[in-house]
Design a protein around this motif. Structure first.
Motif, PDB file in Angstrom:
ATOM      1  N   ARG A   1       0.690  -1.141  -0.074  1.00  0.00           N
ATOM      2  CA  ARG A   1      -0.021  -0.029   0.042  1.00  0.00           C
ATOM      3  C   ARG A   1       0.933   1.219  -0.028  1.00  0.00           C
ATOM      4  O   ARG A   1       1.765   1.224   0.485  1.00  0.00           O
ATOM      5  N   ARG A   2       0.350   2.250  -0.597  1.00  0.00           N
ATOM      6  CA  ARG A   2       1.077   3.455  -0.778  1.00  0.00           C
ATOM      7  C   ARG A   2       0.945   4.375   0.618  1.00  0.00           C
ATOM      8  O   ARG A   2      -0.003   4.105   1.230  1.00  0.00           O
ATOM      9  N   GLN A   3       1.730   5.086   0.941  1.00  0.00           N
ATOM     10  CA  GLN A   3       1.544   5.862   2.121  1.00  0.00           C
ATOM     11  C   GLN A   3       1.282   7.166   1.858  1.00  0.00           C
ATOM     12  O   GLN A   3       1.961   8.107   0.802  1.00  0.00           O
ATOM     13  N   TYR A   4       0.275   7.686   2.477  1.00  0.00           N
ATOM     14  CA  TYR A   4      -0.370   9.072   2.211  1.00  0.00           C
ATOM     15  C   TYR A   4      -0.453   9.956   3.306  1.00  0.00           C
ATOM     16  O   TYR A   4      -0.775   9.300   4.605  1.00  0.00           O
ATOM     17  N   LEU A   5      -0.433  11.195   3.478  1.00  0.00           N
ATOM     18  CA  LEU A   5      -0.953  12.086   4.366  1.00  0.00           C
ATOM     19  C   LEU A   5      -2.289  12.338   4.119  1.00  0.00           C
ATOM     20  O   LEU A   5      -2.777  13.117   3.101  1.00  0.00           O
ATOM     21  N   GLU A   6      -3.210  11.650   4.978  1.00  0.00           N
ATOM     22  CA  GLU A   6      -4.675  11.828   4.678  1.00  0.00           C
ATOM     23  C   GLU A   6      -5.324  13.280   4.907  1.00  0.00           C
ATOM     24  O   GLU A   6      -4.697  14.023   5.856  1.00  0.00           O
ATOM     25  N   GLN A   7      -6.222  13.718   4.409  1.00  0.00           N
ATOM     26  CA  GLN A   7      -6.910  15.067   4.662  1.00  0.00           C
ATOM     27  C   GLN A   7      -7.332  14.909   6.083  1.00  0.00           C
ATOM     28  O   GLN A   7      -7.865  14.088   6.571  1.00  0.00           O
ATOM     29  N   GLY A   8      -7.120  16.067   6.756  1.00  0.00           N
ATOM     30  CA  GLY A   8      -7.370  15.956   8.300  1.00  0.00           C
ATOM     31  C   GLY A   8      -6.613  15.831   9.031  1.00  0.00           C
ATOM     32  O   GLY A   8      -6.343  15.884  10.353  1.00  0.00           O
ATOM     33  N   THR A   9      -5.204  15.307   8.403  1.00  0.00           N
ATOM     34  CA  THR A   9      -4.113  15.025   9.425  1.00  0.00           C
ATOM     35  C   THR A   9      -3.622  16.069  10.195  1.00  0.00           C
ATOM     36  O   THR A   9      -3.453  17.265   9.509  1.00  0.00           O
ATOM     37  N   ARG A  10      -3.336  16.334  11.317  1.00  0.00           N
ATOM     38  CA  ARG A  10      -3.045  17.328  12.343  1.00  0.00           C
ATOM     39  C   ARG A  10      -1.589  17.542  12.369  1.00  0.00           C
ATOM     40  O   ARG A  10      -0.911  16.318  12.895  1.00  0.00           O
ATOM     41  N   PHE A  11      -1.031  18.661  12.449  1.00  0.00           N
ATOM     42  CA  PHE A  11       0.330  18.892  12.617  1.00  0.00           C
ATOM     43  C   PHE A  11       0.362  20.120  13.656  1.00  0.00           C
ATOM     44  O   PHE A  11      -0.570  21.127  13.778  1.00  0.00           O
ATOM     45  N   VAL A  12       1.325  20.183  14.338  1.00  0.00           N
ATOM     46  CA  VAL A  12       1.839  21.288  15.388  1.00  0.00           C
ATOM     47  C   VAL A  12       3.169  21.841  14.836  1.00  0.00           C
ATOM     48  O   VAL A  12       4.307  21.217  14.789  1.00  0.00           O
ATOM     49  N   ALA A  13       3.095  23.286  14.437  1.00  0.00           N
ATOM     50  CA  ALA A  13       4.511  23.728  13.616  1.00  0.00           C
ATOM     51  C   ALA A  13       4.723  24.758  14.746  1.00  0.00           C
ATOM     52  O   ALA A  13       4.133  25.926  14.775  1.00  0.00           O
ATOM     53  N   ASP A  14       5.722  24.700  15.329  1.00  0.00           N
ATOM     54  CA  ASP A  14       6.428  25.664  16.139  1.00  0.00           C
ATOM     55  C   ASP A  14       7.288  26.569  15.376  1.00  0.00           C
ATOM     56  O   ASP A  14       7.973  26.336  14.463  1.00  0.00           O
ATOM     57  N   LEU A  15       6.872  28.012  15.718  1.00  0.00           N
ATOM     58  CA  LEU A  15       7.659  29.131  14.911  1.00  0.00           C
ATOM     59  C   LEU A  15       9.136  29.057  15.255  1.00  0.00           C
ATOM     60  O   LEU A  15       9.491  28.902  16.716  1.00  0.00           O
ATOM     61  N   ASP A  16      10.000  28.977  14.397  1.00  0.00           N
ATOM     62  CA  ASP A  16      11.326  29.354  14.496  1.00  0.00           C
ATOM     63  C   ASP A  16      11.976  30.480  14.521  1.00  0.00           C
ATOM     64  O   ASP A  16      13.005  30.838  15.051  1.00  0.00           O
ATOM     65  N   ALA A  17      11.096  31.534  14.349  1.00  0.00           N
ATOM     66  CA  ALA A  17      11.410  32.938  14.154  1.00  0.00           C
ATOM     67  C   ALA A  17      10.109  33.597  14.603  1.00  0.00           C
ATOM     68  O   ALA A  17       8.980  33.202  14.183  1.00  0.00           O
ATOM     69  N   PRO A  18      10.321  34.674  15.367  1.00  0.00           N
ATOM     70  CA  PRO A  18       9.233  35.549  15.837  1.00  0.00           C
ATOM     71  C   PRO A  18       8.357  36.023  14.533  1.00  0.00           C
ATOM     72  O   PRO A  18       9.052  36.503  13.473  1.00  0.00           O
ATOM     73  N   LEU A  19       7.181  36.260  14.823  1.00  0.00           N
ATOM     74  CA  LEU A  19       6.299  37.112  13.913  1.00  0.00           C
ATOM     75  C   LEU A  19       5.700  38.399  14.572  1.00  0.00           C
ATOM     76  O   LEU A  19       5.338  38.260  15.534  1.00  0.00           O
ATOM     77  N   ASP A  20       5.797  39.530  13.772  1.00  0.00           N
ATOM     78  CA  ASP A  20       5.198  40.661  14.283  1.00  0.00           C
ATOM     79  C   ASP A  20       4.264  41.170  13.624  1.00  0.00           C
ATOM     80  O   ASP A  20       3.959  41.326  12.406  1.00  0.00           O
ATOM     81  N   PHE A  21       3.200  41.501  14.478  1.00  0.00           N
ATOM     82  CA  PHE A  21       1.968  42.128  14.034  1.00  0.00           C
ATOM     83  C   PHE A  21       1.639  43.476  14.206  1.00  0.00           C
ATOM     84  O   PHE A  21       0.552  43.975  14.607  1.00  0.00           O
ATOM     85  N   GLY A  22       2.889  44.285  14.758  1.00  0.00           N
ATOM     86  CA  GLY A  22       2.562  45.707  15.042  1.00  0.00           C
ATOM     87  C   GLY A  22       2.397  45.553  16.548  1.00  0.00           C
ATOM     88  O   GLY A  22       2.935  44.743  17.360  1.00  0.00           O
ATOM     89  N   GLU A  23       1.709  46.810  16.987  1.00  0.00           N
ATOM     90  CA  GLU A  23       1.263  47.046  18.466  1.00  0.00           C
ATOM     91  C   GLU A  23       0.071  47.455  18.508  1.00  0.00           C
ATOM     92  O   GLU A  23      -0.589  47.997  17.598  1.00  0.00           O
ATOM     93  N   THR A  24      -0.420  47.526  19.639  1.00  0.00           N
ATOM     94  CA  THR A  24      -1.809  47.977  19.937  1.00  0.00           C
ATOM     95  C   THR A  24      -1.705  48.936  21.206  1.00  0.00           C
ATOM     96  O   THR A  24      -0.662  48.895  21.887  1.00  0.00           O
ATOM     97  N   THR A  25      -2.847  49.350  21.469  1.00  0.00           N
ATOM     98  CA  THR A  25      -2.725  50.485  22.949  1.00  0.00           C
ATOM     99  C   THR A  25      -3.983  49.913  23.672  1.00  0.00           C
ATOM    100  O   THR A  25      -5.257  49.626  23.204  1.00  0.00           O
ATOM    101  N   ARG A  26      -3.835  49.985  24.832  1.00  0.00           N
ATOM    102  CA  ARG A  26      -4.718  49.791  25.836  1.00  0.00           C
ATOM    103  C   ARG A  26      -4.768  50.996  27.054  1.00  0.00           C
ATOM    104  O   ARG A  26      -3.573  51.415  27.662  1.00  0.00           O
ATOM    105  N   THR A  27      -5.841  51.455  27.289  1.00  0.00           N
ATOM    106  CA  THR A  27      -6.077  52.455  28.400  1.00  0.00           C
ATOM    107  C   THR A  27      -6.010  51.748  30.131  1.00  0.00           C
ATOM    108  O   THR A  27      -6.105  50.471  29.922  1.00  0.00           O
TER     109      THR A  27
END
Length: 469
Positions: A193-219
């Motif tokens: 049988r052939r080996q497949y990654l089926e639809q719905g297979t779950r992965f956890v991908a840890d970021l190796d570099a930070p992602l910046d989405f700017g900044e926000t303000t709070r009172t």
């Protein structure tokens, strides 16, 4: 002489001060991804495609909503070792699966923005299950609890509600059904049988570099409740920082989790931003043993530490605030839910203890294998004649018991009672060993396991004890 800016700040009420908060995802932030198409595991370079199934927050903002698209590729496909190949052949499997590594390299948000990413990806899980220690808790929630849930939903807003609906719909679409599992069972009996990654297979991908989405303000008003105590019976959604296993953990082993979603009060005030820490320990650990004794594990959480972003924001206004919340507080938290691979065969008891369970069909499958092995020893007597090779149906079933489809076809074609008996005996002994004699299965909570922790106030004696530096 006009007043200086520092004098103006000092004269301004604390509630009017504005804190700047960076919306940054640090290294190690996990993205939970489900593949949305089937991909063959054949050679490195094959493209993979999926969607984020859990919203990622920075402070109190959803920066990567569920449904965001990710793409990547298969990095490597490892050859099968000689030992693994031999064991696979002994079970009638002539095409054992290869280990593989994948990476995700591009993230596309729902608004079209794209971010190149670098990730370290864990092994894929074909199916995941959501375990609850008290499934009826939601049904038992009173009017006050429902009002609090409604208030929290209003605080999230209509946009976030729509995104959560997309998330739930996606989970329903990708969840494998009974027919799919039946097809997979039939394929599993095939020697090739052939080996497949089926639809719905779950992965956890840890970021190796930070992602910046700017900044926000709070009172000051918006941050007034940060660091306060959550309402009793609140549920904190978090992830494990490191793996915890019943095989290696002992009583007192430190356990740390990080909040993946902000927690609000019924009055719409932010209490705990994302990335706040839950600190706890192992209360009970029982490793698996021979004779199929399975492992057990129970962890508790005893302290909440407000996130660094929240501490920095509060420090910007500390000089102007009349009252400041503590950055750490005691708690009594038990596991109320977690998400694990279905193959882990795990369950939670009413107190949040995790343990592995045995298959409900192990007695039936082993008994059937023994009966087939015994039936293969008897010749087939029908219509006054005796067939020393045995009944064809019994021969086929006995062969399949030992070597799946390959054994069934060989046993039917050879027409030999000794061959059928050997196949049947091998299948019966293998079933007895794996279901009753072998070492049981340990409870393993991998790194980044999603947790649901019920918040409770600690006993007065525990809360009054000083915290060690």
């Amino acid at each position: 002489m006009p007043p200086s800016s520092s004098e103006e700040d000092a004269a301004r009420p604390a509630s009017e001060f504005v804190a700047r908060i960076s919306l940054n995802l640090p290294n190690g932030t996990p993205l939970r991804i489900a593949l949305d198409q089937c991909t063959r595991v054949d050679h490195p370079g094959e493209m993979i495609h999926g969607k984020v199934v859990e919203t990622v927050y920075a402070f109190d903002q959803p920066v990567i909503p569920a449904g965001s698209i990710v793409s990547g590729r298969i990095l490597s496909v490892s050859p099968v070792s000689g030992v693994k190949r031999t064991l696979a052949y002994a079970s009638g499997n002539f095409s054992p699966f290869h280990k593989y590594e994948v990476t995700f390299e591009m993230l596309t948000l729902l608004d079209g923005r794209q971010f190149p990413i670098k990730t370290a990806v864990s092994s894929g899980k074909a199916e995941v299950v959501h375990l609850l220690s008290n499934p009826d808790k939601a049904k038992q929630t009173g009017a006050a609890g429902r009002a609090a849930d409604n208030a929290k939903q209003e605080a999230k807003g209509k946009v976030q509600e729509a995104r959560e609906q997309v998330h739930e719909t996606w989970q329903k679409i990708t969840a494998p059904g009974r027919m799919h599992r039946f097809e997979q069972f039939l394929l599993w009996q095939s020697p090739y049988r052939r080996q497949y990654l089926e639809q719905g297979t779950r992965f956890v991908a840890d970021l190796d570099a930070p992602l910046d989405f700017g900044e926000t303000t709070r009172t000051g008003v918006q941050l007034a409740a940060v660091g306060g105590a959550p309402a009793p019976d609140s549920t904190l959604k978090a992830r494990l920082v490191a793996e915890v296993s019943s095989a290696t953990a002992t009583r007192g082993t430190a356990v740390t989790a990080i909040l993946t979603e902000p927690l609000y009060s019924p009055a719409h005030q932010l209490i705990l931003p994302a990335n706040s820490r839950l600190v706890g320990r192992v209360l009970q650990a029982k490793p698996a043993h021979r004779l199929h004794h399975n492992g057990e594990l129970r962890v508790i959480f005893e302290r909440i530490e407000t996130s660094e972003e929240a501490v920095q924001a509060l420090s910007q206004m500390q000089a102007h605030a009349e009252n400041s919340q503590a950055s750490s507080q005691a708690m009594a938290g038990n596991l109320e839910g977690l998400e694990v691979a279905r193959s882990a065969h795990m369950m939670l008891d009413a107190e949040g203890g995790a343990r592995t369970t045995d298959s409900k069909t192990r007695y039936l499958s082993t008994g059937l294998a023994v009966l087939l092995a015994a039936a293969a020893t008897h010749p087939d007597g029908e219509h006054g004649t005796t067939d020393a090779a045995g009944d064809p149906g019994v021969r086929t079933a006995a062969g399949g018991s030992g070597f799946r489809l390959t054994g069934a076809l060989l046993s039917l074609a050879v027409k030999s009672a000794p061959v059928s008996m050997a196949f049947g005996a091998y299948g019966a002994s293998a079933s007895i060993y794996s279901n009753f004699i072998s070492r049981g299965q340990d409870v393993v909570l991998p790194k980044d396991t999603p947790l649901e922790v019920g918040f409770g106030r600690p006993p007065p004696t525990a809360a009054s004890q000083p915290r060690s530096p």
